[in-house]
Design a protein around this motif. Structure first.
Motif, short mmCIF file in Angstrom:
data_model
loop_
_atom_site.label_atom_id
_atom_site.label_comp_id
_atom_site.label_asym_id
_atom_site.label_seq_id
_atom_site.Cartn_x
_atom_site.Cartn_y
_atom_site.Cartn_z
N ASP A 34 170.57 37.89 11.43
CA ASP A 34 170.80 37.97 9.99
C ASP A 34 172.25 38.32 9.66
OD1 ASP A 34 168.17 37.38 9.53
OD2 ASP A 34 167.55 39.45 9.18
N GLY A 35 173.01 38.70 10.69
CA GLY A 35 174.40 39.08 10.49
C GLY A 35 175.33 37.87 10.58
N THR A 36 176.61 38.15 10.78
CA THR A 36 177.60 37.08 10.89
C THR A 36 177.57 36.46 12.28
OG1 THR A 36 179.04 38.20 9.30
CG2 THR A 36 180.05 36.51 10.70
N LEU A 37 177.33 35.17 12.32
CA LEU A 37 177.30 34.43 13.60
C LEU A 37 178.55 33.55 13.64
CD1 LEU A 37 173.51 33.46 13.58
CD2 LEU A 37 174.59 35.29 14.89
N THR A 38 179.59 34.10 14.20
CA THR A 38 180.89 33.42 14.20
C THR A 38 180.87 32.17 15.07
OG1 THR A 38 182.00 35.53 13.88
CG2 THR A 38 183.35 33.70 14.68
#
Length: 262
Positions: free
Chosen positions: A166-170
């Motif tokens: 759910d976070g930032t998947l760079t």
């Protein structure tokens, strides 16, 4: 501004944050003067000078008298050794096995653990080949784009996986998977097959294969990986070739952790 750590709200001590930024900057650049550090982390020269003076008195940094530039001190090395000695993955046991695996496969070997929402390499043995993967112990890499990270994440509780996805998947390369649904499916396959392989996802010229390491309670506590220039691990047959050696070495390490494979 408060941060959340393991579900608890923590308000950072700003003076400590600034002091640790000084250490991190020295770790990244190897050697810096007061003015350079001031510009690097955005603190006044006076604040940086006082932090460095305190650290120097405690042996966390050392000053070169001829240049007045600062480097990390040996006290940090002593503390790092204590971290490793307090870990179940005793380097006295694991290092010879990593060396043996590096010789057997001709590639770099990485031992890593889950560290909050990243993977931290706690030991490595580099390949003898002139073109090879290099990762310094202590370096942190993303969970979603490395074989070690995916192996460690695959065995975490659902809430941990949800937090990462759910976070930032760079996106690091064109091959990086950033779709949470695709990653979730891949993690389930990794947990079922007990290995992960990544081709050019974190760096365009690097591929890796990793397997889990369990302790006596069957909990996955680390990942063991082979990393190499992508053209040496691009094919399925090449990755399968190192997988057997990885699994054998992982079992040897697990035996020292009380796991019974009989």
């Amino acid at each position: 501004m408060a941060n959340t750590v393991n579900g608890r709200e923590v308000r950072p001590v700003q003076a400590l944050v600034h002091a640790l930024e000084v250490l991190e900057a020295l770790g990244e650049h190897r050697e810096l003067g007061v003015s350079e550090l001031s510009r690097e982390i955005g603190l006044s020269k006076t604040a940086v000078y006082n932090i460095l003076g305190t650290f120097e008195s405690l042996r966390f940094v050392r000053r070169d008298p001829s240049s007045s530039r600062y480097k990390l001190g040996w006290r940090l090395n002593e503390l790092g050794a204590l971290v490793l000695s307090g870990n179940d993955l005793d380097p006295v046991v694991t290092r010879p096995l990593l060396q043996k695996l590096a010789i057997e496969t001709g590639e770099s070997v990485l031992l890593s653990v889950l560290d909050r929402e990243g993977v931290t390499y706690i030991d490595r043995v580099e390949s003898h080949r002139p073109i090879r993967m290099v990762a310094a112990p202590g370096r942190q890499s993303p969970l979603h784009a490395t074989a070690s990270g995916k192996v460690l994440l695959a065995y975490q509780p659902a809430e941990v996986i949800d937090s990462v996805l759910d976070g930032t998947l760079t996106r690091f390369t064109d091959s990086t998977i950033t779709d949470p649904a695709k990653l979730r499916k891949q993690l389930a396959e990794i947990a079922a097959n007990e290995f992960a392989s990544v081709v050019r996802e974190n760096e365009p010229d690097l591929s890796s294969v990793a397997v889990p390491i369990r302790d006596y309670s069957n909990e996955v506590i680390a990942a063991l990986a082979i990393a190499a220039p992508a053209d040496r691990l691009d094919s399925d047959s090449a990755r399968e070739g190192v997988l057997s050696s990885l699994r054998d070495t992982a079992q040897e390490i697990e035996s020292h952790l009380g796991v019974n494979h009989s």
